[in-house]
Write an enzyme that holds these catalytic residues in place. Structure first.
Site, short mmCIF file in Angstrom:
data_model
loop_
_atom_site.label_atom_id
_atom_site.label_comp_id
_atom_site.label_asym_id
_atom_site.label_seq_id
_atom_site.Cartn_x
_atom_site.Cartn_y
_atom_site.Cartn_z
N ASN A 50 0.80 -1.09 -0.02
CA ASN A 50 0.06 0.13 0.15
C ASN A 50 0.94 1.30 -0.01
O ASN A 50 2.05 1.17 -0.01
CB ASN A 50 -0.89 -0.18 1.18
N LYS A 62 9.02 -17.23 -10.32
CA LYS A 62 8.19 -15.95 -11.06
C LYS A 62 6.85 -16.74 -11.86
O LYS A 62 7.13 -17.66 -12.75
CB LYS A 62 9.05 -15.39 -11.72
N PRO A 102 -2.87 -12.28 10.46
CA PRO A 102 -3.35 -12.01 11.86
C PRO A 102 -3.39 -10.55 12.15
O PRO A 102 -2.84 -9.76 11.56
CB PRO A 102 -2.05 -12.52 12.70
O1 PMT Z 1 2.95 5.99 6.66
P1 PMT Z 1 2.28 7.42 6.14
O2 PMT Z 1 2.55 7.41 4.62
O3 PMT Z 1 2.87 8.40 6.83
O4 PMT Z 1 0.67 7.23 6.43
C1 PMT Z 1 0.27 7.17 7.67
C2 PMT Z 1 -0.89 6.27 7.78
C3 PMT Z 1 -1.93 6.92 6.86
C4 PMT Z 1 -0.52 4.68 7.22
C5 PMT Z 1 -1.36 6.20 9.23
O5 PMT Z 1 -1.94 7.58 9.59
C6 PMT Z 1 -2.53 5.30 9.53
O6 PMT Z 1 -3.61 5.55 9.36
N1 PMT Z 1 -2.15 4.02 9.84
C7 PMT Z 1 -2.99 2.91 10.02
C8 PMT Z 1 -3.40 2.51 8.63
C9 PMT Z 1 -4.24 1.11 8.65
O7 PMT Z 1 -3.83 -0.08 8.41
O8 PMT Z 1 -5.40 1.47 9.32
P2 PMT Z 1 -6.55 0.27 9.43
O9 PMT Z 1 -7.88 1.18 9.67
O10 PMT Z 1 -6.70 -0.40 8.33
O11 PMT Z 1 -6.29 -0.44 10.66
C10 PMT Z 1 -6.43 -0.16 12.03
C11 PMT Z 1 -5.51 -0.66 13.12
O12 PMT Z 1 -5.27 -2.31 12.98
C12 PMT Z 1 -4.33 0.10 12.76
O13 PMT Z 1 -3.55 0.35 14.20
C13 PMT Z 1 -3.36 -1.00 11.96
O14 PMT Z 1 -1.96 -0.93 12.21
C14 PMT Z 1 -3.93 -2.22 12.82
N2 PMT Z 1 -3.81 -3.43 11.95
C15 PMT Z 1 -4.54 -3.71 10.82
C16 PMT Z 1 -4.24 -4.85 10.29
C17 PMT Z 1 -3.66 -5.93 10.68
N3 PMT Z 1 -3.64 -7.16 10.16
N4 PMT Z 1 -2.98 -5.77 11.78
C18 PMT Z 1 -3.08 -4.69 12.67
O15 PMT Z 1 -2.36 -4.44 13.59
#
Ligand code: PMT
Length: 401
Positions: A210, A289, A307
């Site tokens: 991403n 590949k 996870p």
């Molecule tokens: O890195 P930058 O370019 O500075 O951009 C910053 C950002 C936009 C990435 C940052 O501000 C941000 O929003 N990070 C979280 C991105 C995300 O994955 O959000 P989510 O809403 O999908 O996930 C929710 C939470 O669960 C997050 O804390 C994520 O780290 C966590 N997560 C998600 C999926 C997973 N399998 N494990 C997790 O721990």
């Protein structure tokens, strides 16, 4: 009160009209117990004399890089090592630009390059010069490198303009120094932070990922370190320098980030999940590949769930850290953020609307709303460093409560 007793402050003065306030600033710092060594640029001496600064500081002013007599007493490297804090006030647009470019073409810029002490910059210039994109980028560069930016204030300027660019008043700078040397809110605490994207391999040459640059997570690591915490940063693949004093663990996939996070979480007081972790990964990684075929125009990849790292941390029964998540949303931000807060059992969540241009993924700025069980706090659009400091301060308050 001797709030700055024994603190060694190297006051770097550059050539702006606000330099005349440095006599007052020096007196107030010394009144509070600080030792002040003044360093002046050539232009600064047009605004206030070295004799005045010597009289108020009680020390000869340093102003030349190539003066054998001065080098024989306290040379520039010695000066750079002497300071507990380098305070640049006023810091003109020119000084800021030279520091941003890493130049060392006079004593002051050389000292800034040679010191490993904290550096505070108090910008002072005409409002249009301050607003200029070059100045803004230079200030952001200094901030990113860990310098403290104190000010500027807005108001009427010496040139008659009105706007941002006034140096903070001497007493405001004294207060900043006092605050700087006061106990940091996260002193004695440890933080683990995840940052950046993950990469989910398809075959040896391709992956799913991403747009996360890691900037937000790295800014958090820097802010937490600056507030006195011991910081471990678990970074996905990003091209960013590790903030000073931060321990870094590099990972690649969601699974490797999960393993590193769970190994670290119980050893820390706070866990911040800022990484953009892939929710799914290809079920199987091809050994070789994958070749393009003539038989079909389509390719199907079966994905399986990764996870949930932060949910696993928040579910820990023993040594569970204070757990802060992020929510990257494009609609119904509050609803989705609050749902994640409760579903993942988090203590706090930082929600950003990543559909708005100029913030979120890969931007230098962000706007965040913090949510916790019975409250919220909005942090309006600002540099990620600034937002990170506010998030860290809020976490410190919550830990205290
Ligand atoms: O890195 P930058 O370019 O500075 O951009 C910053 C950002 C936009 C990435 C940052 O501000 C941000 O929003 N990070 C979280 C991105 C995300 O994955 O959000 P989510 O809403 O999908 O996930 C929710 C939470 O669960 C997050 O804390 C994520 O780290 C966590 N997560 C998600 C999926 C997973 N399998 N494990 C997790 O721990």
């Amino acid at each position: 009160m001797q709030t700055l007793a024994g603190k060694k402050i190297l006051l770097g003065i550059s050539g702006g009209i606000a330099a005349y306030k440095c006599a007052e600033l020096t007196r107030r710092l010394i009144e509070r117990g600080a030792e002040v060594q003044v360093v002046m640029t050539t232009a600064a001496k047009e605004f206030i004399t070295p004799l005045t600064m010597q009289a108020v500081s009680g020390r000869p002013v340093s102003d030349s890089l190539l003066d054998p007599a001065a080098e024989a007493s306290m040379g520039h490297i010695e000066l750079a090592k002497w300071a507990d804090l380098v305070l640049l006030a006023p810091a003109t647009a020119d000084l800021i630009a030279r520091m941003s470019a890493g130049m060392g073409n006079d004593l002051l810029t050389t000292l800034v390059l040679a010191t490993d002490s904290p550096v505070a910059v108090s910008p002072a210039m005409n409002q249009q010069m301050y607003r200029n994109i070059a100045t803004q980028e230079n200030i952001a560069t200094l901030e990113r490198r860990g310098m403290h930016i104190w000010g500027p204030a807005a108001g009427e300027q010496a040139c008659g303009d009105v706007g941002p660019g006034r140096m903070l008043e001497p007493m405001q700078l004294v207060e900043r120094c006092e605050l700087f040397f006061a106990d940091k809110p996260l002193k004695g605490k440890s933080v683990v932070i995840t940052a950046g994207p993950t990469r989910e391999a398809i075959d040896p040459v391709r992956y799913i990922s991403n747009h996360s640059s890691g900037k937000m997570g790295f800014a958090l690591a820097q802010a937490a370190a600056m507030q006195g915490a011991q910081v471990t940063l678990i970074a996905g693949p990003v091209a960013l320098a590790t903030p000073v004093g931060v321990e870094r663990i590099d990972v690649d996939s969601a699974q490797s980030m999960h393993d590193a996070a769970l190994a670290q979480a119980t050893k820390h007081d706070i866990f911040i999940g800022c990484a953009a972790v892939a929710d799914y990964r290809p079920q199987a990684v091809a050994e070789h590949k994958i070749k393009k075929t003539d038989e079909s125009d389509q390719m199907t990849i079966t994905m399986v769930k990764n996870p949930d790292i932060i949910a696993s941390v928040a579910a820990l029964n023993e040594h569970r850290p204070f757990t802060v998540g992020f929510a990257a949303e494009t609609q119904d931000v509050e609803h989705y953020a609050r749902t994640k807060l409760s579903k993942k059992n988090l203590d706090m969540i930082c929600a950003n609307d990543v559909s708005v241009e100029g913030q979120g993924f890969n931007s230098n700025n962000n706007a965040i709303t913090l949510y916790w069980k019975d409250g919220k706090q909005s942090l309006t659009l600002a540099s990620k460093q600034h937002i990170a400091t506010q998030i860290v301060m809020t976490i410190a308050e919550k830990l205290e409560a």
